[in-house]
Design an enzyme around this catalytic site. Structure first.
Site, PDB file in Angstrom:
ATOM      1  N   LYS A 196      66.885  46.703  -3.735  1.00 62.73           N
ATOM      2  CA  LYS A 196      66.715  45.454  -4.498  1.00 62.73           C
ATOM      3  C   LYS A 196      67.588  44.351  -3.909  1.00 62.73           C
ATOM      4  O   LYS A 196      68.814  44.415  -3.975  1.00 62.73           O
ATOM      5  CB  LYS A 196      67.088  45.630  -5.969  1.00 62.73           C
ATOM      6  N   GLY A 248      78.414  44.028  -4.538  1.00 65.17           N
ATOM      7  CA  GLY A 248      78.345  42.865  -5.420  1.00 65.17           C
ATOM      8  C   GLY A 248      79.637  42.710  -6.195  1.00 65.17           C
ATOM      9  O   GLY A 248      80.710  43.099  -5.716  1.00 65.17           O
ATOM     10  N   THR A 250      82.634  43.082  -9.016  1.00 64.62           N
ATOM     11  CA  THR A 250      83.335  44.217  -9.618  1.00 64.62           C
ATOM     12  C   THR A 250      82.775  44.490 -11.016  1.00 64.62           C
ATOM     13  O   THR A 250      82.611  45.644 -11.426  1.00 64.62           O
ATOM     14  CB  THR A 250      84.849  43.931  -9.662  1.00 64.62           C
ATOM     15  N   GLU A 251      82.439  43.422 -11.732  1.00 71.07           N
ATOM     16  CA  GLU A 251      81.919  43.567 -13.094  1.00 71.07           C
ATOM     17  C   GLU A 251      80.629  44.403 -13.107  1.00 71.07           C
ATOM     18  O   GLU A 251      80.507  45.369 -13.876  1.00 71.07           O
ATOM     19  CB  GLU A 251      81.648  42.160 -13.620  1.00 71.07           C
ATOM     20  N   GLY A 253      79.565  46.320 -10.690  1.00 69.58           N
ATOM     21  CA  GLY A 253      79.904  47.640 -10.145  1.00 69.58           C
ATOM     22  C   GLY A 253      80.388  48.588 -11.242  1.00 69.58           C
ATOM     23  O   GLY A 253      79.991  49.757 -11.303  1.00 69.58           O
ATOM     24  N   GLU A 270      80.833  48.654  -3.156  1.00 75.31           N
ATOM     25  CA  GLU A 270      81.578  47.720  -2.309  1.00 75.31           C
ATOM     26  C   GLU A 270      81.650  46.425  -3.101  1.00 75.31           C
ATOM     27  O   GLU A 270      80.653  45.724  -3.259  1.00 75.31           O
ATOM     28  CB  GLU A 270      80.842  47.561  -0.976  1.00 75.31           C
ATOM     29  N   CYS A 304      83.099  38.882   0.693  1.00 77.22           N
ATOM     30  CA  CYS A 304      83.953  39.739  -0.145  1.00 77.22           C
ATOM     31  C   CYS A 304      85.318  39.947   0.507  1.00 77.22           C
ATOM     32  O   CYS A 304      86.328  40.084  -0.178  1.00 77.22           O
ATOM     33  CB  CYS A 304      83.275  41.064  -0.416  1.00 77.22           C
TER      34      CYS A 304
HETATM   35  P1  NDP Z   1      76.266  40.436  -8.890  1.00 73.57           P
HETATM   36  O1  NDP Z   1      77.215  41.554  -8.801  1.00 73.57           O
HETATM   37  O2  NDP Z   1      75.670  40.109 -10.209  1.00 73.57           O
HETATM   38  O3  NDP Z   1      75.036  40.672  -7.900  1.00 73.57           O
HETATM   39  C1  NDP Z   1      74.927  41.673  -6.923  1.00 73.57           C
HETATM   40  C2  NDP Z   1      73.576  42.379  -7.024  1.00 73.57           C
HETATM   41  O4  NDP Z   1      73.515  43.171  -8.218  1.00 73.57           O
HETATM   42  C3  NDP Z   1      72.395  41.430  -7.107  1.00 73.57           C
HETATM   43  O5  NDP Z   1      71.291  42.007  -6.450  1.00 73.57           O
HETATM   44  C4  NDP Z   1      72.170  41.365  -8.593  1.00 73.57           C
HETATM   45  O6  NDP Z   1      70.905  40.920  -8.943  1.00 73.57           O
HETATM   46  C5  NDP Z   1      72.384  42.809  -8.998  1.00 73.57           C
HETATM   47  N1  NDP Z   1      72.679  43.024 -10.404  1.00 73.57           N
HETATM   48  C6  NDP Z   1      73.106  42.132 -11.338  1.00 73.57           C
HETATM   49  N2  NDP Z   1      73.287  42.739 -12.528  1.00 73.57           N
HETATM   50  C7  NDP Z   1      72.966  44.048 -12.352  1.00 73.57           C
HETATM   51  C8  NDP Z   1      72.967  45.196 -13.211  1.00 73.57           C
HETATM   52  N3  NDP Z   1      73.353  45.130 -14.478  1.00 73.57           N
HETATM   53  N4  NDP Z   1      72.606  46.390 -12.699  1.00 73.57           N
HETATM   54  C9  NDP Z   1      72.258  46.495 -11.389  1.00 73.57           C
HETATM   55  N5  NDP Z   1      72.220  45.444 -10.543  1.00 73.57           N
HETATM   56  C10 NDP Z   1      72.586  44.231 -11.008  1.00 73.57           C
HETATM   57  O7  NDP Z   1      76.920  39.158  -8.280  1.00 73.57           O
HETATM   58  P2  NDP Z   1      76.621  37.640  -8.704  1.00 73.57           P
HETATM   59  O8  NDP Z   1      75.489  37.194  -7.898  1.00 73.57           O
HETATM   60  O9  NDP Z   1      76.472  37.477 -10.170  1.00 73.57           O
HETATM   61  O10 NDP Z   1      77.959  36.931  -8.265  1.00 73.57           O
HETATM   62  C11 NDP Z   1      79.043  36.823  -9.182  1.00 73.57           C
HETATM   63  C12 NDP Z   1      80.351  36.998  -8.501  1.00 73.57           C
HETATM   64  O11 NDP Z   1      80.394  38.274  -7.899  1.00 73.57           O
HETATM   65  C13 NDP Z   1      80.605  36.049  -7.351  1.00 73.57           C
HETATM   66  O12 NDP Z   1      81.144  34.858  -7.767  1.00 73.57           O
HETATM   67  C14 NDP Z   1      81.551  36.832  -6.512  1.00 73.57           C
HETATM   68  O13 NDP Z   1      82.847  36.659  -7.001  1.00 73.57           O
HETATM   69  C15 NDP Z   1      81.124  38.257  -6.714  1.00 73.57           C
HETATM   70  N6  NDP Z   1      80.272  38.774  -5.630  1.00 73.57           N
HETATM   71  C16 NDP Z   1      80.829  39.634  -4.765  1.00 73.57           C
HETATM   72  C17 NDP Z   1      80.081  40.105  -3.709  1.00 73.57           C
HETATM   73  C18 NDP Z   1      80.652  41.035  -2.713  1.00 73.57           C
HETATM   74  O14 NDP Z   1      80.102  41.166  -1.627  1.00 73.57           O
HETATM   75  N7  NDP Z   1      81.707  41.726  -3.027  1.00 73.57           N
HETATM   76  C19 NDP Z   1      78.698  39.676  -3.479  1.00 73.57           C
HETATM   77  C20 NDP Z   1      78.181  38.815  -4.513  1.00 73.57           C
HETATM   78  C21 NDP Z   1      78.969  38.386  -5.523  1.00 73.57           C
HETATM   79  P3  NDP Z   1      70.631  39.350  -9.125  1.00 73.57           P
HETATM   80  O15 NDP Z   1      71.055  38.645  -7.909  1.00 73.57           O
HETATM   81  O16 NDP Z   1      69.189  39.327  -9.243  1.00 73.57           O
HETATM   82  O17 NDP Z   1      71.380  38.937 -10.344  1.00 73.57           O
END
Ligand code: NDP
Length: 491
Positions: A196, A248, A250-251, A253, A270, A304
C-alpha cells in the site's frame, strides 16, 4: 590602491544573477485519467467503487484519480498473493533472481519517466528523484537479485524458507525507493507481496505495476492496493498475511503493533527520527556545512533520518552558524521539475500545517529563527529553509520530528556531553559525526544509540548496508544481508 579583501568564508556573489530555468520534460510521463487496483497481474476496478484524486503539491494540479481500496479489495489482493505464493515459492531461486534483475533493468530504462512522475506527485526536486531515488531503487533490485540463489550461504547451517504474503505499507517521502526496499528482499526470499503506497504519492507505485508487467513478474506476485490510512489498517487486519513491514510515523507504527498483538505475524517497523548531526571543532568546517545542508534540506527535510538537530561544539558555534546562513542563502526553492532546484514543495497541505505549527512553537518557546530571503511560489505548498539557534533541549523543535526543512542548533563542550544530548530523544535512527579524528568517530559510534552513524558525511545509502532504528524509531533492519532475515523463517 589595495583591493578590498573579501571575508575568507564569503561565497561568490549571486545577487543580481538569475539562473535560467532548466525544466525536465513533463511530457515524458503520461498518467491515466483513472487507476484501478493492481491485483493478480490486472488493473481491476475497486469493489469499493470509490476513488480519490492525487494532486501535484507544487501546483495543486490534479494528476489522476486513484482507487480507494476497501476491505473486500484488500482481501482479494491477499488471496491473489496467496495463490501466487504456491508457485512462486517453488521456483528455482536463480529464476526468481532473473525476475528481480529484469525489474532493475526496466527501472533503469524508464528512470527519467519515473523520476518526473515522482517529482510531480511528491514535490521533490528532480535532481534528487533522478540522481538518488531512481538509481537506488534499481540498485536494491540488482542487489537482492544477487542474493536470491545464495540464501543458504547467507545463513550457514540454517534452512531458510519464505514466509508467505508480505503486507507492506510505505510513506510519501520516498515512494518508489521505499517500495524497492520492501519488495526486492521479499521477492528474493520467495514471498509474494501486497503493497500500500501513501495516499498522497500513489503514482510511481502504479507505474511500477507496469514495470512488473514488462519484467514478466508472474501475476499475483506483486499486488498494489491504493487508498488512505484505512486501506493500510485493512491490510494489517487481513487474514492470510504472514508478515507486516511498515515505514511511517511512530504513532501508526505503534497502532500496527497493537493490532498484531497475539497474532503470530513477524513485524518490522521503520519509524521516525530526530538525528543529531554532531560537529567537533577540529572538523573540515566547509565540508561539514555541506553535510549539514544535505542532512536537513535534502527532500525538504521529509526524511526519517534527517539531521534535524545540529550539535555544534561551543567554540565554533558562531563561525559555523555564519557559514551555514550564507550557504542557506544560495539554496534555490521552487519548481521540482527545474534541475536547478535544491528544495522542492512540501508534500501536502497537512504536512505544511504541521511544520508551520512546530515552527511557531519554536519561536514561542524562545528560539531564534532565521530564514534566508527567498520568493516562494504562490500556488502549492512551500516552506523556506529554516534554522533555529538558541534552542534548548526541552523545546518541542528539539524533541519532535518536524519532517520539514527546519534545523535546530544546540551546543556542547565535551564529547561526553555531545553523546548525552544526542541520545536525549525517544528516537534512535541515525546520527552524524564530523571530526578529523577517526578514533573519535568510533568512540562516538559506540555510544550513540542510533541504527546508523555517518562519519564526515550524511544521508549516504547503499543497498548492501542495513538500515533501521533503536527505541521509538522501530525495529528490524532493511538492506544488506540483515534485510533478508525479515522475510524468512528457518527450519
Ligand atoms: P503515516 O504513518 O500516517 O503514514 C505512513 C503510511 O501508513 C501511509 O501509507 C499511510 O497511509 C499508512 N497508514 C496511516 N494510518 C494507518 C493505519 N492505521 N494502519 C495502517 N497504515 C496506516 O504518516 P503521515 O503521512 O501521517 O505523516 C505524519 C508524520 O509521520 C510526519 O509528519 C512525520 O513526522 C512522520 N513520518 C515519518 C516517516 C518515516 O519515514 N519515518 C514517513 C512519513 C511520515 P496514508 O498515506 O494513506 O494516510
Amino acid at each position: 590602491m589595495g583591493a578590498v579583501e573579501k571575508p575568507r568564508d564569503a561565497l561568490p556573489v549571486t545577487a543580481g544573477w538569475e539562473y535560467a530555468s532548466s525544466l525536465e520534460g513533463r511530457e515524458i510521463v503520461s498518467f491515466e485519467e483513472r487507476y484501478g487496483l493492481f491485483i493478480g497481474g490486472d488493473h481491476v476496478t475497486p469493489r469499493s467503487r470509490s476513488w480519490f484524486t492525487t494532486v501535484s503539491p507544487s501546483t495543486e494540479e490534479p494528476l489522476a484519480e486513484v482507487a480507494q481500496a476497501g476491505p473486500r479489495d484488500v482481501a482479494l489482493a491477499v488471496e491473489a498473493a496467496q495463490e501466487a505464493f504456491e508457485r512462486w515459492s517453488t521456483w528455482r531461486p536463480a529464476e526468481r533472481a532473473k525476475v528481480l534483475f529484469r525489474i532493475a533493468r526496466v527501472l533503469q530504462e524508464r528512470a527519467r519517466e519515473l523520476a518526473v512522475a515522482e517529482s510531480l506527485d511528491g514535490g521533490k526536486p528532480i535532481k534528487e528523484s533522478r540522481d538518488v531515488d531512481l538509481p537506488l531503487a534499481a540498485a536494491h533490485f540488482f542487489y537482492y537479485a544477487g542474493w536470491a540463489d545464495k540464501l543458504e550461504y547467507a545463513f550457514p547451517g540454517r534452512r531458510p524458507r519464505p514466509l508467505g504474503v508480505a503486507a507492506q505499507i510505505v510513506p510519501w517521502n520516498f515512494p518508489l525507493l521505499m517500495l524497492a526496499w520492501k519488495i526486492a528482499p521479499a521477492l528474493a526470499c520467495g514471498n509474494t507481496v501486497v503493497l500500500k503506497p501513501a495516499e498522497t504519492t500513489p503514482l510511481t507505485a502504479l507505474l511500477f505495476a507496469d514495470v512488473c508487467r514488462q519484467a514478466e513478474v508472474p501475476p499475483g506476485v506483486v499486488n498494489i492496493v491504493t487508498g488512505d490510512g484505512s486501506t493500510g489498517a485493512h491490510l494489517v487486519r487481513a487474514d492470510g498475511i504472514a508478515k507486516v513491514a511498515f515505514t511511517g510515523s511512530t504513532e501508526v507504527g505503534k497502532a500496527i503493533q497493537r493490532e498484531l498483538a497475539g497474532r503470530d505475524i513477524p513485524l518490522t517497523l521503520e519509524l521516525g527520527g530526530k538525528a543529531a548531526n554532531i560537529v567537533f571543532d577540529d572538523c573540515a568546517l566547509d565540508q561539514a556545512v555541506e553535510g549539514i545542508v544535505n542532512g536537513i534540506y535534502f527532500n525538504q527535510g521529509h526524511v526519517c533520518c534527517a539531521g534535524s538537530r545540529l550539535l555544534v561544539q561551543e567554540s565554533i558555534h558562531d563561525q559555523l552558524v555564519r557559514k551555514l546562513k550564507r550557504r542557506m542563502a544560495t539554496l534555490r526553492v521552487g519548481d521540482p521539475l527545474d534541475k536547478n532546484t535544491d528544495v522542492g514543495a512540501i508534500n501536502s497541505k497537512a504536512q505544511l500545517d504541521r511544520i508551520t505549527e512546530l515552527v511557531q512553537s519554536g519561536t514561542d518557546e524562545g528560539a531564534e529563527l532565521y530564514q534566508p530571503p527567498c520568493r516562494l511560489p504562490e500556488k502549492g505548498w512551500w516552506f523556506a529553509p529554516t534554522v533555529f539557534t538558541n534552542v534548548a533541549q526541552s523545546h518541542r523543535i528539539a524533541q519532535e520530528e518536524i519532517f520539514g526543512p527546519v534545523l535546530s542548533v544546540l551546543t556542547f563542550r565535551t564529547p561526553d556531553e555531545a553523546v548525552e544530548k544526542a541520545n536525549n530523544t525517544m528516537y534512535g535512527l541515525s546520527a552524524g559525526v564530523w571530526t578529523e579524528k577517526g578514533s573519535r568517530i568510533l568512540w562516538m559510534a559506540d555510544r550513540l544509540r542510533s541504527g546508523v552513524v555517518w562519519g564526515n558525511t550524511f544521508n549516504r545509502f547503499d543497498p548492501a548496508s542495513p538500515f533501521g532504528g533503536y527505541k521509538e524509531s522501530g525495529f528490524g533492519r532493511e538492506g544488506g544481508r540483515h534485510g533478508l532475515e525479515a522475510y524468512l523463517r528457518f527450519e
